[in-house]
Design an enzyme around this catalytic site. Structure first.
Site, PDB file in Angstrom:
ATOM      1  N   LYS A  41       3.100   3.362   2.583  1.00  0.00           N
ATOM      2  CA  LYS A  41       2.259   4.550   2.726  1.00  0.00           C
ATOM      3  C   LYS A  41       1.028   4.484   1.835  1.00  0.00           C
ATOM      4  O   LYS A  41       0.002   5.084   2.114  1.00  0.00           O
ATOM      5  CB  LYS A  41       3.061   5.803   2.297  1.00  0.00           C
ATOM      6  CG  LYS A  41       4.312   6.043   3.077  1.00  0.00           C
ATOM      7  CD  LYS A  41       5.125   7.180   2.355  1.00  0.00           C
ATOM      8  CE  LYS A  41       6.481   7.301   2.979  1.00  0.00           C
ATOM      9  NZ  LYS A  41       7.412   8.005   2.058  1.00  0.00           N
ATOM     10  N   GLU A  97      -4.109  -3.200   1.381  1.00  0.00           N
ATOM     11  CA  GLU A  97      -3.055  -2.808   0.443  1.00  0.00           C
ATOM     12  C   GLU A  97      -3.634  -1.975  -0.694  1.00  0.00           C
ATOM     13  O   GLU A  97      -4.805  -2.112  -1.040  1.00  0.00           O
ATOM     14  CB  GLU A  97      -2.380  -4.060  -0.147  1.00  0.00           C
ATOM     15  CG  GLU A  97      -1.135  -4.499   0.597  1.00  0.00           C
ATOM     16  CD  GLU A  97       0.053  -3.543   0.438  1.00  0.00           C
ATOM     17  OE1 GLU A  97      -0.134  -2.370   0.070  1.00  0.00           O
ATOM     18  OE2 GLU A  97       1.178  -3.996   0.686  1.00  0.00           O
ATOM     19  N   ASP A  98      -2.796  -1.124  -1.255  1.00  0.00           N
ATOM     20  CA  ASP A  98      -3.236  -0.374  -2.432  1.00  0.00           C
ATOM     21  C   ASP A  98      -3.070  -1.206  -3.696  1.00  0.00           C
ATOM     22  O   ASP A  98      -3.895  -1.144  -4.599  1.00  0.00           O
ATOM     23  CB  ASP A  98      -2.490   0.971  -2.550  1.00  0.00           C
ATOM     24  CG  ASP A  98      -0.973   0.823  -2.416  1.00  0.00           C
ATOM     25  OD1 ASP A  98      -0.497  -0.289  -2.118  1.00  0.00           O
ATOM     26  OD2 ASP A  98      -0.278   1.824  -2.612  1.00  0.00           O
ATOM     27  N   ASP A 101       1.135  -6.472  -6.645  1.00  0.00           N
ATOM     28  CA  ASP A 101       1.872  -6.423  -7.913  1.00  0.00           C
ATOM     29  C   ASP A 101       2.548  -7.783  -8.136  1.00  0.00           C
ATOM     30  O   ASP A 101       1.915  -8.718  -8.637  1.00  0.00           O
ATOM     31  CB  ASP A 101       2.881  -5.263  -7.826  1.00  0.00           C
ATOM     32  CG  ASP A 101       3.460  -4.866  -9.164  1.00  0.00           C
ATOM     33  OD1 ASP A 101       3.473  -5.700 -10.072  1.00  0.00           O
ATOM     34  OD2 ASP A 101       3.925  -3.723  -9.310  1.00  0.00           O
ATOM     35  N   LYS A 129      -2.668  -6.614  -9.984  1.00  0.00           N
ATOM     36  CA  LYS A 129      -2.034  -6.869 -11.296  1.00  0.00           C
ATOM     37  C   LYS A 129      -1.835  -8.366 -11.420  1.00  0.00           C
ATOM     38  O   LYS A 129      -0.717  -8.872 -11.277  1.00  0.00           O
ATOM     39  CB  LYS A 129      -0.662  -6.194 -11.329  1.00  0.00           C
ATOM     40  CG  LYS A 129      -0.653  -4.752 -11.752  1.00  0.00           C
ATOM     41  CD  LYS A 129       0.818  -4.369 -12.001  1.00  0.00           C
ATOM     42  CE  LYS A 129       0.992  -2.883 -12.090  1.00  0.00           C
ATOM     43  NZ  LYS A 129       2.409  -2.510 -12.223  1.00  0.00           N
ATOM     44  N   PHE A 150       2.464   0.826 -15.280  1.00  0.00           N
ATOM     45  CA  PHE A 150       2.912   1.624 -14.130  1.00  0.00           C
ATOM     46  C   PHE A 150       1.818   2.603 -13.745  1.00  0.00           C
ATOM     47  O   PHE A 150       1.511   3.524 -14.489  1.00  0.00           O
ATOM     48  CB  PHE A 150       4.203   2.361 -14.480  1.00  0.00           C
ATOM     49  CG  PHE A 150       4.912   2.864 -13.257  1.00  0.00           C
ATOM     50  CD1 PHE A 150       6.024   2.199 -12.771  1.00  0.00           C
ATOM     51  CD2 PHE A 150       4.435   3.972 -12.570  1.00  0.00           C
ATOM     52  CE1 PHE A 150       6.656   2.649 -11.608  1.00  0.00           C
ATOM     53  CE2 PHE A 150       5.058   4.424 -11.420  1.00  0.00           C
ATOM     54  CZ  PHE A 150       6.170   3.757 -10.933  1.00  0.00           C
ATOM     55  N   ARG A 163       0.711  10.598  -5.235  1.00  0.00           N
ATOM     56  CA  ARG A 163      -0.121   9.790  -4.343  1.00  0.00           C
ATOM     57  C   ARG A 163      -1.481  10.444  -4.136  1.00  0.00           C
ATOM     58  O   ARG A 163      -2.481   9.772  -3.910  1.00  0.00           O
ATOM     59  CB  ARG A 163       0.542   9.636  -2.969  1.00  0.00           C
ATOM     60  CG  ARG A 163       1.809   8.816  -2.953  1.00  0.00           C
ATOM     61  CD  ARG A 163       2.209   8.542  -1.502  1.00  0.00           C
ATOM     62  NE  ARG A 163       3.578   8.070  -1.381  1.00  0.00           N
ATOM     63  CZ  ARG A 163       3.963   6.801  -1.488  1.00  0.00           C
ATOM     64  NH1 ARG A 163       3.079   5.859  -1.739  1.00  0.00           N
ATOM     65  NH2 ARG A 163       5.221   6.449  -1.339  1.00  0.00           N
TER      66      ARG A 163
HETATM   67  C1  PRP Z   1       3.842  -1.086  -2.886  1.00  0.00           C
HETATM   68  C2  PRP Z   1       2.466  -1.564  -2.444  1.00  0.00           C
HETATM   69  C3  PRP Z   1       2.738  -2.928  -1.900  1.00  0.00           C
HETATM   70  C4  PRP Z   1       3.879  -3.402  -2.748  1.00  0.00           C
HETATM   71  C5  PRP Z   1       3.336  -4.296  -3.819  1.00  0.00           C
HETATM   72  O1  PRP Z   1       4.484  -0.550  -1.791  1.00  0.00           O
HETATM   73  O2  PRP Z   1       1.889  -0.727  -1.501  1.00  0.00           O
HETATM   74  O3  PRP Z   1       3.101  -2.900  -0.546  1.00  0.00           O
HETATM   75  O4  PRP Z   1       4.501  -2.269  -3.349  1.00  0.00           O
HETATM   76  O5  PRP Z   1       4.357  -4.823  -4.586  1.00  0.00           O
HETATM   77  P1  PRP Z   1       4.621  -6.380  -4.714  1.00  0.00           P
HETATM   78  O6  PRP Z   1       3.292  -7.081  -4.844  1.00  0.00           O
HETATM   79  O7  PRP Z   1       5.437  -6.453  -5.994  1.00  0.00           O
HETATM   80  O8  PRP Z   1       5.395  -6.836  -3.531  1.00  0.00           O
HETATM   81  P2  PRP Z   1       5.832   0.262  -1.853  1.00  0.00           P
HETATM   82  O9  PRP Z   1       6.945  -0.643  -1.409  1.00  0.00           O
HETATM   83  O10 PRP Z   1       5.977   0.920  -3.191  1.00  0.00           O
HETATM   84  O11 PRP Z   1       5.644   1.343  -0.693  1.00  0.00           O
HETATM   85  P3  PRP Z   1       4.683   2.649  -0.606  1.00  0.00           P
HETATM   86  O12 PRP Z   1       3.264   2.156  -0.387  1.00  0.00           O
HETATM   87  O13 PRP Z   1       5.207   3.381   0.583  1.00  0.00           O
HETATM   88  O14 PRP Z   1       4.827   3.413  -1.907  1.00  0.00           O
END
Ligand code: PRP
Length: 174
Positions: A41, A97-98, A101, A129, A150, A163
């Site tokens: 999301k 992507e937001d 990580d 990151k 975080f 969000r």
């Molecule tokens: C977050 C973000 C990426 C992912 C990054 O999504 O939007 O998709 O985590 O993490 P990574 O690089 O360690 O794989 P999340 O699964 O939290 O879903 P959301 O956007 O619905 O909060």
């Protein structure tokens, strides 16, 4: 846990940077059509602001994925929770992507989407990151490099909250 949120990147800075990214994409995709694949999301906020500033033709679709099975931090695979509506074959696909990580989500997602034969496949992320990357993945376009903290806001959540903050902030335990 009691906590407060400290601003890391202001709304003004984010908007300025998104405008720069849109200009760069307009130049690099001149004469083409961009198909945004928005990963739910968290990316929705960034994707909307970016899309509004693009002048090349834009189409968009949404996908929801989960990269961590049963609480494992690096399952190394993703589960598709919501599939794309449209085929991406022969499209100039830009994954939105937001945050990048650990990189596990994008690493696996890129393999999944590349198998569908898009004309091109690139990644844009608002936040990166870099020091936390585990998977060998690199975004093609990055809004901001951030420290391994975080963060919430601008689409990013803590237990599904925050969000809707118009800025990116760090969660600090009280
Ligand atoms: C977050 C973000 C990426 C992912 C990054 O999504 O939007 O998709 O985590 O993490 P990574 O690089 O360690 O794989 P999340 O699964 O939290 O879903 P959301 O956007 O619905 O909060």
């Amino acid at each position: 846990m009691d906590y407060h949120i400290e601003e890391l990147i202001s709304e003004e800075k984010i908007e300025k940077r998104i405008a720069e990214l849109a200009k760069q994409l307009d130049e690099e995709y001149a004469g083409k059509e961009i198909h945004l694949v928005v990963i739910l999301k968290g990316s929705v906020f960034f994707a909307c602001e970016l899309a509004k500033r693009l002048t090349v033709p834009v189409t968009l679709d949404f996908m929801a994925v989960s990269s961590y099975g049963d609480g494992m931090v690096s399952a190394g695979e993703i589960t598709v929770k919501k599939e794309l509506d449209e085929d991406i074959a022969d499209k100039e696909v830009l994954i939105v992507e937001d945050i990048l990580d650990s990189g596990v989500t994008l690493y696996n997602l890129k393999i999944l989407l590349a198998a569908r034969n898009p004309k091109s496949l690139k990644i844009i992320t608002l936040l990166d990151k870099k020091e936390n990357h585990e998977a060998g993945i690199k975004a093609d376009y990055v809004g901001f490099d951030i420290p391994n903290k975080f963060v919430v806001g601008y689409g990013l959540d803590y237990a599904q909250k925050h969000r809707n903050l118009p800025y990116v902030g760090v969660v600090i335990p009280d």
